[in-house]
Design an enzyme around this catalytic site. Structure first.
Site, PDB file in Angstrom:
ATOM      1  N   GLY A   1       5.343 -26.768 -58.884  1.00 14.48           N
ATOM      2  CA  GLY A   1       6.468 -25.951 -58.429  1.00 14.48           C
ATOM      3  C   GLY A   1       6.376 -25.731 -56.926  1.00 14.48           C
ATOM      4  O   GLY A   1       5.676 -24.824 -56.478  1.00 14.48           O
ATOM      5  N   HIS A   2       7.031 -26.579 -56.155  1.00 14.44           N
ATOM      6  CA  HIS A   2       7.019 -26.430 -54.700  1.00 14.44           C
ATOM      7  C   HIS A   2       8.057 -27.362 -54.077  1.00 14.44           C
ATOM      8  O   HIS A   2       8.643 -28.209 -54.764  1.00 14.44           O
ATOM      9  CB  HIS A   2       5.627 -26.732 -54.139  1.00 14.44           C
ATOM     10  CG  HIS A   2       5.050 -28.051 -54.544  1.00 14.44           C
ATOM     11  ND1 HIS A   2       5.545 -29.247 -54.123  1.00 14.44           N
ATOM     12  CD2 HIS A   2       4.021 -28.351 -55.376  1.00 14.44           C
ATOM     13  CE1 HIS A   2       4.843 -30.219 -54.648  1.00 14.44           C
ATOM     14  NE2 HIS A   2       3.920 -29.716 -55.431  1.00 14.44           N
ATOM     15  N   ALA A   3       8.247 -27.183 -52.760  1.00 15.75           N
ATOM     16  CA  ALA A   3       9.082 -28.108 -51.985  1.00 15.75           C
ATOM     17  C   ALA A   3       8.221 -28.692 -50.886  1.00 15.75           C
ATOM     18  O   ALA A   3       7.213 -28.093 -50.494  1.00 15.75           O
ATOM     19  CB  ALA A   3      10.266 -27.366 -51.379  1.00 15.75           C
TER      20      ALA A   3
ATOM     21  N   ARG B   1      10.936 -28.821 -56.417  1.00 14.21           N
ATOM     22  CA  ARG B   1      10.754 -29.641 -57.624  1.00 14.21           C
ATOM     23  C   ARG B   1       9.577 -29.146 -58.452  1.00 14.21           C
ATOM     24  O   ARG B   1       8.578 -28.662 -57.943  1.00 14.21           O
ATOM     25  CB  ARG B   1      10.688 -31.120 -57.317  1.00 14.21           C
ATOM     26  CG  ARG B   1       9.667 -31.642 -56.335  1.00 14.21           C
ATOM     27  CD  ARG B   1       8.278 -31.432 -56.732  1.00 14.21           C
ATOM     28  NE  ARG B   1       7.380 -32.530 -56.579  1.00 14.21           N
ATOM     29  CZ  ARG B   1       6.185 -32.550 -57.162  1.00 14.21           C
ATOM     30  NH1 ARG B   1       5.753 -31.562 -57.900  1.00 14.21           N
ATOM     31  NH2 ARG B   1       5.384 -33.570 -56.970  1.00 14.21           N
TER      32      ARG B   1
END
Ligand code: TYD
Length: 138
Positions: A51-53, A98
């Site tokens: 869970g990160h960009a 994402r």
């Protein structure tokens, strides 16, 4: 970048009774130079991660084995892509949130990146991501 820029890319596929073969080339099948390759394995069934960009890193993700979902979010629209074949992958440009989830037992995720590993390239806080997106900083 927006959700419209996320694309499933089909890879060459040589089907053969001896076993099938696919491959990927930088700047050909995937639209960037590959600086890094990593893989995620031994994921407990149903687990979520990633869970990160990324500020700069572009990615191409293939389910070499098994299945998992990639959920991509541009701050306005969220889209889920199920990857479950090794002859296509998902191109995710920089600047999108994402997550990966719903891993099947024994799945294997292969990821190509456009930059070397850089912890500073990550945005790990979703609220911060939304603010950056709103302010046009990503
Ligand atoms: P990370 O990308 O944070 O995984 P997730 O977002 O799914 O939790 O990676 C986990 C750890 O692996 C992190 O501590 C940094 C390390 N790592 C590298 O050293 N090099 C790499 O190329 C990657 C992808 C991760």
């Amino acid at each position: 970048m927006s959700i419209e820029d996320v694309k499933i890319i089909e890879l060459p596929r040589f089907t053969d009774p001896r076993g099938n073969l696919s491959f990927v080339e930088q700047l050909n099948h995937i639209p960037f130079e590959i600086k890094r390759t990593y893989w995620i394995y031994d994921v407990p069934g149903g687990e979520n991660r990633g869970g990160h960009a990324f500020r700069e890193n572009e990615e191409f993700i293939v389910a070499l084995s098994g299945a998992f979902d990639v959920i991509v979010d541009d701050g306005a629209i969220k889209k889920r892509f199920t990857l479950n074949r090794s002859y296509y992958g998902l191109y995710v440009p920089a600047g999108l949130w994402r997550e990966m989830g719903n891993f099947s037992t024994n799945s294997l995720a292969l990821e190509f990146g456009s930059i070397h590993y850089d912890a500073q390239d990550y945005i790990r806080d979703y609220k911060e991501y939304l603010i950056m997106k709103r302010d046009g900083k990503i």
